[in-house]
Design a protein around this motif. Structure first.
Motif, PDB file in Angstrom:
ATOM      1  N   SER A   9       1.333   0.936   0.078  1.00  0.00           N
ATOM      2  CA  SER A   9       0.646  -0.156  -0.590  1.00  0.00           C
ATOM      3  C   SER A   9      -0.836   0.171  -0.764  1.00  0.00           C
ATOM      4  N   THR A  10      -1.446   0.710   0.283  1.00  0.00           N
ATOM      5  CA  THR A  10      -2.858   1.090   0.216  1.00  0.00           C
ATOM      6  C   THR A  10      -3.068   2.192  -0.805  1.00  0.00           C
ATOM      7  N   ASP A  11      -2.184   3.191  -0.806  1.00  0.00           N
ATOM      8  CA  ASP A  11      -2.304   4.291  -1.767  1.00  0.00           C
ATOM      9  C   ASP A  11      -2.227   3.789  -3.201  1.00  0.00           C
ATOM     10  N   SER A  12      -1.269   2.898  -3.484  1.00  0.00           N
ATOM     11  CA  SER A  12      -1.136   2.399  -4.850  1.00  0.00           C
ATOM     12  C   SER A  12      -2.343   1.546  -5.235  1.00  0.00           C
ATOM     13  N   PHE A  13      -2.898   0.812  -4.276  1.00  0.00           N
ATOM     14  CA  PHE A  13      -4.078   0.008  -4.574  1.00  0.00           C
ATOM     15  C   PHE A  13      -5.288   0.906  -4.827  1.00  0.00           C
ATOM     16  N   GLN A  44       1.511  -8.202  -4.975  1.00  0.00           N
ATOM     17  CA  GLN A  44       0.458  -9.011  -4.362  1.00  0.00           C
ATOM     18  C   GLN A  44      -0.308  -8.112  -3.389  1.00  0.00           C
ATOM     19  N   PRO A  45      -1.623  -7.986  -3.547  1.00  0.00           N
ATOM     20  CA  PRO A  45      -2.385  -7.106  -2.653  1.00  0.00           C
ATOM     21  C   PRO A  45      -2.481  -7.663  -1.228  1.00  0.00           C
ATOM     22  N   GLU A  46      -2.626  -6.752  -0.293  1.00  0.00           N
ATOM     23  CA  GLU A  46      -2.831  -7.152   1.101  1.00  0.00           C
ATOM     24  C   GLU A  46      -4.193  -7.833   1.222  1.00  0.00           C
ATOM     25  N   PRO A  47      -4.342  -8.759   2.174  1.00  0.00           N
ATOM     26  CA  PRO A  47      -5.618  -9.481   2.311  1.00  0.00           C
ATOM     27  C   PRO A  47      -6.835  -8.571   2.447  1.00  0.00           C
ATOM     28  N   GLU A  76      -8.378 -15.627   4.289  1.00  0.00           N
ATOM     29  CA  GLU A  76      -7.329 -14.787   4.875  1.00  0.00           C
ATOM     30  C   GLU A  76      -7.843 -13.855   5.972  1.00  0.00           C
ATOM     31  N   LEU A  77      -9.055 -13.356   5.803  1.00  0.00           N
ATOM     32  CA  LEU A  77      -9.581 -12.372   6.747  1.00  0.00           C
ATOM     33  C   LEU A  77     -10.476 -13.000   7.808  1.00  0.00           C
ATOM     34  N   GLY A  78     -10.738 -14.264   7.690  1.00  0.00           N
ATOM     35  CA  GLY A  78     -11.650 -14.908   8.630  1.00  0.00           C
ATOM     36  C   GLY A  78     -13.063 -14.830   8.105  1.00  0.00           C
ATOM     37  N   GLY A  79     -13.871 -15.748   8.527  1.00  0.00           N
ATOM     38  CA  GLY A  79     -15.237 -15.827   8.016  1.00  0.00           C
ATOM     39  C   GLY A  79     -16.131 -14.750   8.580  1.00  0.00           C
TER      40      GLY A  79
END
Length: 146
Positions: A9-13, A44-47, A76-79
């Motif tokens: 997923s990271t590679d394709s992004f 859908q991309p990862e957060p 999604e990742l927190g503030g």
């Protein structure tokens, strides 16, 4: 999800980022927008990829999508201070000075010694003509003594 799935997923992004950047640099904004939309429809991309995606949206002129994506990243990742600072920069780049100032201030609430957010807030205040507030903002917070 397995580690292999995450890596793929990271590679394709990352490939998406590179390709869209090439299209933008070549002045092919319409193609970059279309490619980006097709990618998002399929996957859908990862957060953790949302801030980079928000930046791409901004570069192709989709400011509302950029802002919505960055706000999703914050949720999604927190503030994190860096995310509020990035949102502030995006808002400033589209002329939303007051909102950008609020985001820089939020970053500084979370991390009072964040030099980047401090510098961005000072610049924003300077541009809006609030020089007195800017001088106070530039002063570094002193560590508390116990």
């Amino acid at each position: 999800m397995t580690n292999q799935g995450i890596g793929h997923s990271t590679d394709s992004f990352l490939s998406l980022l590179a390709h869209v950047e090439e299209l933008i640099d070549a002045g092919r904004i319409r193609d970059a927008r279309r490619f980006l939309a097709q990618f998002i429809e399929r996957k859908q991309p990862e957060p953790r990829m949302l801030p980079a995606l928000a930046s791409l949206y901004l570069r192709v002129g989709k400011s509302e999508q950029a802002l919505a994506t960055m706000r999703s990243a914050i949720t999604e990742l927190g503030g994190e201070a860096s995310l509020f600072n990035a949102l502030g920069l995006m808002l400033a780049s589209i002329g939303k000075e007051e909102e950008s100032r609020e985001q820089f201030e939020e970053a500084l609430k979370l991390e009072p010694t964040n030099n980047e957010a401090l510098r961005n807030l000072a610049f924003t205040l300077h541009r809006s003509g609030q020089r007195r507030t800017q001088r106070r903002t530039r002063r570094r917070p002193q560590p508390r003594r116990h």
